[in-house]
Structure formats: C-alpha cells, structure tokens
Design an enzyme around this catalytic site. Structure first.
Site, mmCIF file in Angstrom:
data_model
loop_
_atom_site.group_PDB
_atom_site.id
_atom_site.type_symbol
_atom_site.label_atom_id
_atom_site.label_comp_id
_atom_site.label_asym_id
_atom_site.label_seq_id
_atom_site.Cartn_x
_atom_site.Cartn_y
_atom_site.Cartn_z
ATOM 1 N N GLN A 98 0.838 -1.202 0.000
ATOM 2 C CA GLN A 98 0.000 0.000 0.000
ATOM 3 C C GLN A 98 0.872 1.250 0.000
ATOM 4 O O GLN A 98 1.735 1.421 0.869
ATOM 5 C CB GLN A 98 -0.946 0.036 1.204
ATOM 6 N N HIS A 173 -3.260 4.366 -1.517
ATOM 7 C CA HIS A 173 -4.050 4.783 -0.352
ATOM 8 C C HIS A 173 -4.662 6.155 -0.652
ATOM 9 O O HIS A 173 -3.977 7.165 -0.655
ATOM 10 C CB HIS A 173 -3.151 4.853 0.881
ATOM 11 N N TYR A 178 -6.092 11.125 4.366
ATOM 12 C CA TYR A 178 -4.717 11.379 3.952
ATOM 13 C C TYR A 178 -4.691 12.201 2.659
ATOM 14 O O TYR A 178 -5.733 12.637 2.173
ATOM 15 C CB TYR A 178 -3.955 10.063 3.842
#
Length: 363
Positions: A98, A173, A178
C-alpha cells in the site's frame, strides 16, 4: 453466487479465496522507516489470505509521519522488503504494497520542523503520534500546483521500488483523510486552481496518481482504497456519491484491478457513517471488483458476497490476532481477541505470538 471461500481474479492476480488482509499499521520498522526481519514472520503467518495488502508504506519522507512505519523510497527499504515478500511467497501467498502519503497528518517533527502539505492550508484535529508521544498537529501548507509533478515522481519512484522488491501489486491509499482524500473531498479542498472547486478538478490528482502508478506496475496489478461515507480525521464531503462515483469511473478508465472501500456503518467502531453506503454507486460506476472493509465478521462477510454486494471482503483487526483467519472462518471457529495495547508497540508481543487454530487446540 460465489462464496467467501471461492477463488476470484483481481486483474492479473488469481486469488484462492475472497478473504483479504486489510492494511494495518503496526509500527515494527526502524526510526529510519526500514522494515525489520520480524515483519517477514508476521506476514508469512497470514499468507492464507487471498491477498495481503501491507500496512501503509510511505512513498517519501514528506508523506510519512507515523513512528516506526515502513517506507519504500530508498534502496535500504527495498532490500529490507525483499525477504518479507519472499517469506509470503514461500508460504504460497500473494502480497501487495500500500502506497501512502499522509498529507496534513504528518507532524512537523518528522520533517525537520517544516510544514506538512495538504490540498489547502489547514490543521488536522486531535493529536499526532510522534516519537515524543502525542502532540498537536501543525498547520499544513497548500501543495503548490508546480509541485504536482514532483509528487507524481515520488509515486513513480515508490512504485518502481515495489516492483524491485518483488510485490505482486500495489494499492494506492486514497482514504482515511490522507493526502489524496484531502484533494478529493470539498470539506478539505478549498483550492481555486485545476485541482480544486469542481468535482472534476478534485478527482484530477488521484487520477494522475493512478495513471502514474499503473504505468509502472501495470493497471492489472494496481488497486485503490477509498473511504467515502463519513468524516474521518477532519476530512468530509458534501456529496460523496457524486465525487466518488466520478472517481470510480476514472479508475475504470485507467483500468485498475479493484477498488477497496472502508465504509463503516452508523455505529462503526472507528468512525461512523453520516450517509448511506456509497459502495453501490461506486460498484456501478467502476464495473470491476469491489472489496468492502469495516467491522465484518464471518457471517456478515458471507452474506455480502452471496448477495453480490461485494466481490471480496478485507478484514483488518481480526487478522491481527488470527494469523489463520481464513481457516477459522471456514470452520466457524472462535477467534482470538486482539490486544489494543500492542497494536503499535515494537517487538514480538501482540505481533507474531497469537496462536493458530491447531496450536490453540493443542494448548
């Protein structure tokens, strides 16, 4: 309809079951963000998953602000990941890396005091985990438009390193508040340039990232994670069906292998839904495999697969304490309970010492 235990094809990957290991930050790397040998044992123990998606792994120092989390931007990190990947492959497993940029959730202490970057000038709520304990987040600066090529180069470098380390694929991700999520959602993105304002503009960066990563790894070995149906870490959107519907359509155009969704229910353990599930909208727009994640047990997972609601289920916390989770689910066996105090601690306790089913019976 298929069951949780039937094979599935995700792009180039043939998986023996539909039980995926969700990405789980565990903090067992070094302070220099280099993976450690104990991680090989941990992931190999869980090789029975249809696919392991690793803990979130930083694409650059700028994007990594979690103590002892691993990175993938330099050669030392690549070399340290290689035996981990091999250990999973030796057990017959499949493992994808990831790719992570934490955006405004990077504390300045990880950046030599410099400000983290985000879609806009803003400060994350609550407190950051740092090497000196929890501290208030610092104000982030807006990533300049002329810095986008450099960011894409960081993703490209990380993707090349993932291939060099031997991973079967990667997952981008784009969830949980984020950086990419900060660009997608209007609760965080107040830009007025080509990367802000309209939904089309807000989807632009994640599309470019997907194109960049897929250009290195192959679209059929690239997936992406979204968290569309509620606020998380200070990031939310006023019309998630619209923005994530378009994002899913763009991921289909790039040709990604799958989309994984973290969608809590109204009483989710970590985060609560504020709108109905966006998964049906995403599934229709994407047209390919959609993997659901969040608070699933075996019965709920089987029902989701059999109804066609999901093509596979990614389990997080159950995999912490149950290295043989697929076997336990197939046998309807009881599950070990995880210990929160050791989620992010260093060392083997609460990491590689949870017993498998056979060992538990023998004891």
């Amino acid at each position: 309809m298929p069951t949780l235990f039937d094979p599935i094809r995700l792009g180039a990957l043939e998986l023996p079951n539909r039980i995926l290991m969700a990405p789980l930050t565990r903090g067992r790397g070094t302070r220099e963000h280099v993976p450690t040998p104990i991680m090989a044992e941990y992931y190999a123990q869980r090789a029975g998953a249809g696919l392991i998606i690793t803990e979130a792994t930083g694409i650059s120092q700028e994007g990594l602000g979690w103590p002892y989390a691993p990175g993938i931007w330099n050669q030392a990190q690549v070399e340290a990941w290689k035996p981990i990947v091999k250990a999973v492959h030796d057990k017959g497993g499949r493992i994808a890396l990831q790719l992570w940029h934490m955006g405004y959730l990077v504390h300045p202490s990880f950046l030599g005091g410099e400000k983290p970057v985000s879609s806009s000038v803003r400060t994350a709520p609550a407190e950051a985990h740092t090497y000196d304990g929890k501290k208030p987040y610092g104000e982030a600066r807006a990533l300049r438009e002329d810095e986008i090529p450099r960011l894409l180069s960081d993703y490209e470098n990380a993707a090349k390193n993932a291939v060099a380390a031997g991973f079967d694929g990667v997952q981008i991700h784009s969830a949980n508040g984020y950086l990419l999520d900060e660009f997608l959602r209007d609760g965080a993105n107040t830009r007025t340039d080509r990367y802000g304002g309209s939904i089309e503009n807000r989807v632009r960066l994640v599309t470019k990232v997907a194109q960049t990563v897929a250009g290195v790894v192959g679209a059929d070995r690239t997936g992406i994670r979204f968290s569309p149906n509620g606020p998380i870490q200070g990031v939310d959107d006023s019309d998630p069906h619209a923005v994530f519907g378009l994002a899913a359509e763009m991921m289909a155009r790039v040709g990604l292998a799958y989309i994984e969704l973290r969608e809590p229910g109204p009483d989710g353990t970590f985060g609560k839904a504020t709108v109905p599930p966006v998964a049906p909208t995403i599934k229709k727009a994407f047209g390919g495999p959609v993997i659901l994640n969040c608070d699933y047990d075996g019965a709920k997972a089987e029902a989701a697969i059999e109804s066609g609601e999901a093509d596979a289920i990614a389990f997080g916390r159950p995999f912490i304490a149950n290295p043989d989770l697929p076997e336990r689910l197939a046998k309807h066996a009881s599950l070990n309970k995880d210990v929160m105090a050791t989620w992010y601690s260093q060392g083997p306790e609460g990491y590689v010492d949870y017993p498998a089913l056979d060992a538990a019976k023998a004891a």
